[in-house]
Design an enzyme around this catalytic site. Structure first.
Site, PDB file in Angstrom:
ATOM      1  N   HIS A  24       0.863  -1.153   0.110  1.00  0.00           N
ATOM      2  CA  HIS A  24       0.055  -0.080   0.146  1.00  0.00           C
ATOM      3  C   HIS A  24       0.850   1.057   0.072  1.00  0.00           C
ATOM      4  O   HIS A  24       0.326   2.344  -0.022  1.00  0.00           O
ATOM      5  CB  HIS A  24      -0.826   0.115   1.049  1.00  0.00           C
ATOM      6  CG  HIS A  24      -2.017  -1.090   1.067  1.00  0.00           C
ATOM      7  ND1 HIS A  24      -3.194  -0.594   0.763  1.00  0.00           N
ATOM      8  CD2 HIS A  24      -2.017  -2.426   1.328  1.00  0.00           C
ATOM      9  CE1 HIS A  24      -3.969  -1.708   0.377  1.00  0.00           C
ATOM     10  NE2 HIS A  24      -3.170  -3.138   0.944  1.00  0.00           N
ATOM     11  N   ASP A  77       3.381   9.161  -1.332  1.00  0.00           N
ATOM     12  CA  ASP A  77       2.116   8.695  -0.862  1.00  0.00           C
ATOM     13  C   ASP A  77       1.952   7.517  -1.777  1.00  0.00           C
ATOM     14  O   ASP A  77       2.126   7.559  -2.997  1.00  0.00           O
ATOM     15  CB  ASP A  77       0.844   9.510  -0.988  1.00  0.00           C
ATOM     16  CG  ASP A  77       0.061   9.189   0.283  1.00  0.00           C
ATOM     17  OD1 ASP A  77       0.123   7.939   0.942  1.00  0.00           O
ATOM     18  OD2 ASP A  77      -0.631  10.054   0.694  1.00  0.00           O
TER      19      ASP A  77
HETATM   20  C1  GDG Z   1      -2.319   3.871   3.151  1.00  0.00           C
HETATM   21  C2  GDG Z   1      -1.122   4.568   2.083  1.00  0.00           C
HETATM   22  C3  GDG Z   1      -2.820   4.379   0.212  1.00  0.00           C
HETATM   23  C4  GDG Z   1      -8.653  10.325   7.398  1.00  0.00           C
HETATM   24  N1  GDG Z   1      -9.059  10.982   8.616  1.00  0.00           N
HETATM   25  C5  GDG Z   1     -10.414  10.445   9.044  1.00  0.00           C
HETATM   26  C6  GDG Z   1     -10.485   9.316   8.137  1.00  0.00           C
HETATM   27  N2  GDG Z   1      -9.605   9.089   7.410  1.00  0.00           N
HETATM   28  C7  GDG Z   1      -9.654   8.176   6.199  1.00  0.00           C
HETATM   29  C8  GDG Z   1      -9.776   8.922   4.720  1.00  0.00           C
HETATM   30  C9  GDG Z   1      -9.191   7.854   3.921  1.00  0.00           C
HETATM   31  C10 GDG Z   1      -8.051   6.919   4.993  1.00  0.00           C
HETATM   32  O1  GDG Z   1      -8.693   7.564   6.028  1.00  0.00           O
HETATM   33  C11 GDG Z   1      -6.788   7.273   4.617  1.00  0.00           C
HETATM   34  O2  GDG Z   1      -6.287   6.783   3.420  1.00  0.00           O
HETATM   35  P1  GDG Z   1      -5.117   7.299   2.275  1.00  0.00           P
HETATM   36  O3  GDG Z   1      -4.950   6.713   1.356  1.00  0.00           O
HETATM   37  O4  GDG Z   1      -5.510   9.047   2.332  1.00  0.00           O
HETATM   38  O5  GDG Z   1      -3.934   7.348   3.525  1.00  0.00           O
HETATM   39  P2  GDG Z   1      -3.106   6.222   4.657  1.00  0.00           P
HETATM   40  O6  GDG Z   1      -3.777   5.931   5.737  1.00  0.00           O
HETATM   41  O7  GDG Z   1      -1.690   6.582   4.730  1.00  0.00           O
HETATM   42  O8  GDG Z   1      -3.141   4.456   3.630  1.00  0.00           O
HETATM   43  C12 GDG Z   1      -2.023   5.425   0.928  1.00  0.00           C
HETATM   44  C13 GDG Z   1      -3.815   3.515   1.287  1.00  0.00           C
HETATM   45  O9  GDG Z   1      -2.919   2.931   2.270  1.00  0.00           O
HETATM   46  C14 GDG Z   1      -4.475   2.450   0.527  1.00  0.00           C
HETATM   47  O10 GDG Z   1      -3.908   1.614  -0.278  1.00  0.00           O
HETATM   48  O11 GDG Z   1      -3.778   5.179  -0.622  1.00  0.00           O
HETATM   49  O12 GDG Z   1      -1.078   5.792   0.168  1.00  0.00           O
HETATM   50  O13 GDG Z   1      -0.084   5.390   2.800  1.00  0.00           O
HETATM   51  O14 GDG Z   1     -10.152   6.759   3.481  1.00  0.00           O
HETATM   52  O15 GDG Z   1     -11.129   9.207   4.450  1.00  0.00           O
HETATM   53  N3  GDG Z   1     -11.698   8.557   8.354  1.00  0.00           N
HETATM   54  C15 GDG Z   1     -12.698   9.058   9.270  1.00  0.00           C
HETATM   55  N4  GDG Z   1     -12.301  10.164  10.100  1.00  0.00           N
HETATM   56  C16 GDG Z   1     -11.272  10.893  10.015  1.00  0.00           C
HETATM   57  O16 GDG Z   1     -11.058  11.725  10.667  1.00  0.00           O
HETATM   58  N5  GDG Z   1     -13.748   8.494   9.417  1.00  0.00           N
END
Ligand code: GDG
Length: 463
Positions: A157, A365
């Protein structure tokens, strides 16, 4: 039909009335049919190490969740130590933050072997086993060592680094060899896959075949590109429903007609939060016409607080937020709102829809799902503008965002100015093209592509 077995470090524990929707649950929703087994860590920490046989199993909606606990020491060395203190910074190109300790590496290997001891007895020969993320790289190899013959795939990821960076990791060749023990290894982007193939060539001395497969230890591993996505239609519907909800109404009334800008991230040094808040200050300094007209809401949910770099980052952000608020606030307007408590997913969806621009500027990312969620949540008739880092995997696909270098606070500030000044026709045209990409590369496609490759891998090998 083969049974699907998902393995991830954290298992989304079933809660009353269903399952808590973690990011992976959402991404895999379509693949998670009845009969699926999901295996991993329970999230519980115990005083002493558990035994291999201590597997707790619960069933919810036809899915069996099988978990083991980690001891405090395992958690510290395997999870906070090697996984998040070595591999995470390395895979995000942050060599200066890598703190390698041999005992943590050994604990990482040992926990993977304990996972394998606990999982192997639950497996059937025709299972499709899908392992997720950097914590569990050695698991495939450990399962093979226990005689597991089923097909095993791995999805990373995070980004993958080129060999120049990977070589800084002690035993880099072992990491690559462990990845080569899988039948399929998946990456978000062509660039990450190319980095892996170069590593295999330059560090392991292997020559990938024309189709990118690698022959290693008598088996073939296929390296594939499979960008993760979201349930775009579902998320759009959630955002629309949330519009009439209490939280969105409270937010809008607090804005009193002003424009909202939003940032949503885990509180992580890879997300470029310092540079982003710096950029917002520069926007207000250089383009004073936006003062009193825009409010920036940064949601930065606390994460990995037992890793010292994360505590340091939090302190730094507290300082910058305080400075910006102190410098620009007026008695009836605050430029920046900053929360480290998470919001409910539905609330978040509604807030994205309220926001006139989203600033998604990670320094690196793997993909970044926030960028995709923001696009899906927009009202197509009056959509907001996405500002996106060129170093997010999502930038490969979402080229109609305003693409910025996340290290350049001035460039981000100018992109904010463009977004806040952009005419409706351009916003609509950009959004239409972005939405097409988000709907095309969605969650369903992600799991279908991976599992098709995994299913095909044995047949292709026999050719
Ligand atoms: C890893 C990789 C890759 C965030 N704040 C809140 C909340 N979130 C949710 C977002 C989104 C998720 O968390 C974060 O996903 P990301 O993809 O932006 O980042 P990582 O956590 O670092 O994820 C990344 C991912 O895996 C999937 O392969 O895209 O590159 O680093 O869904 O909405 N959700 C809630 N409250 C919050 O305050 N409910």
């Amino acid at each position: 039909m083969s049974r699907l077995v998902i393995v991830s470090n954290r298992v989304p524990t079933p809660v009353e009335g269903g399952v808590r929707a973690g990011g992976l649950t959402v991404a895999l929703a379509d693949a998670l049919g009845p009969g699926t087994l999901w295996f991993g860590w329970s999230g519980r920490r115990t005083a002493r190490a558990g035994t291999a046989s201590a597997v707790a199993q619960v069933e919810a909606q036809g899915i069996t969740y099988a978990t083991i606990d980690l001891s405090e020491t395992e958690y510290r060395l395997f999870y906070a130590g090697y996984s998040n203190g070595v591999l995470w910074p390395l895979l995000h190109f942050r060599l200066g933050l890598v703190r390698y300790r041999a005992e943590e590496y050994q604990a990482w290997q040992a926990v993977n072997h304990r996972f394998a001891d606990a999982l192997a007895p639950l497996l059937r020969p025709d299972d499709l086993i899908w392992v997720h993320d950097y914590h569990l790289v050695p698991l495939g190899e450990a399962l093979r060592a226990r005689g597991v013959t089923a097909r095993i795939g791995f999805f990373l990821h995070t980004p993958f680094v080129p060999p120049e960076v990977l070589r800084a990791l002690p035993r880099a060749e072992q990491l690559l060899a462990s990845l080569c023990a899988y039948d399929v290894v998946g990456f978000h982007t062509a660039g990450f896959r190319a980095g892996f193939l170069r590593g295999v060539t330059e560090i392991l001395g292997l020559v990938p075949e024309a189709d990118g497969r690698i022959l290693f230890g008598g088996r073939r591993v296929a390296a594939i590109v499979d960008p993760i996505g979201i349930d775009a239609g579902g998320f759009a519907a959630t955002a629309e429903q949330a519009w009439g909800g209490t939280e969105v109404r409270r937010l809008r009334s607090s804005l009193a007609g002003r424009t909202l800008a939003i940032g949503v991230d885990r509180l992580d040094y890879s997300k470029g939060l310092v540079q982003r808040l710096d950029a917002f200050g520069r926007l207000l300094a250089r383009h004073p016409e936006h003062r009193r007209r825009v409010s920036f809401l940064q949601v930065a949910a606390r994460s990995r607080e037992d890793v010292s770099d994360y505590r340091d980052l939090r302190n730094e952000l507290d300082r910058i937020v305080g400075e910006t608020i102190g410098q620009y606030s007026e008695f009836d307007w605050v430029p920046l709102r900053y929360m480290t408590r998470p919001l409910r997913r539905r609330t978040l969806a509604g807030f994205y829809r309220v926001a006139h621009m989203a600033v998604v500027t990670p320094l690196r990312d793997g993909m970044n799902l926030v960028a995709k969620e923001y696009v899906a949540a927009q009202d197509p008739a009056d959509p907001g503008v996405l500002i996106l880092s060129c170093f997010a995997g999502a930038a490969e696909d979402l080229t109609d965002a305003l693409i910025v270098n996340p290290f350049d606070a001035d460039e981000i500030a100018e992109a904010m100015h463009s977004a806040l000044s952009m005419r409706l026709e351009e916003r609509q045209a950009r959004h239409q093209r972005l939405a097409a990409r988000v709907w095309h590369n969605d969650a369903q496609r992600f799991s279908r592509v991976f599992l098709d490759h995994l299913r095909g891998s044995v047949a292709a090998e026999g050719k």
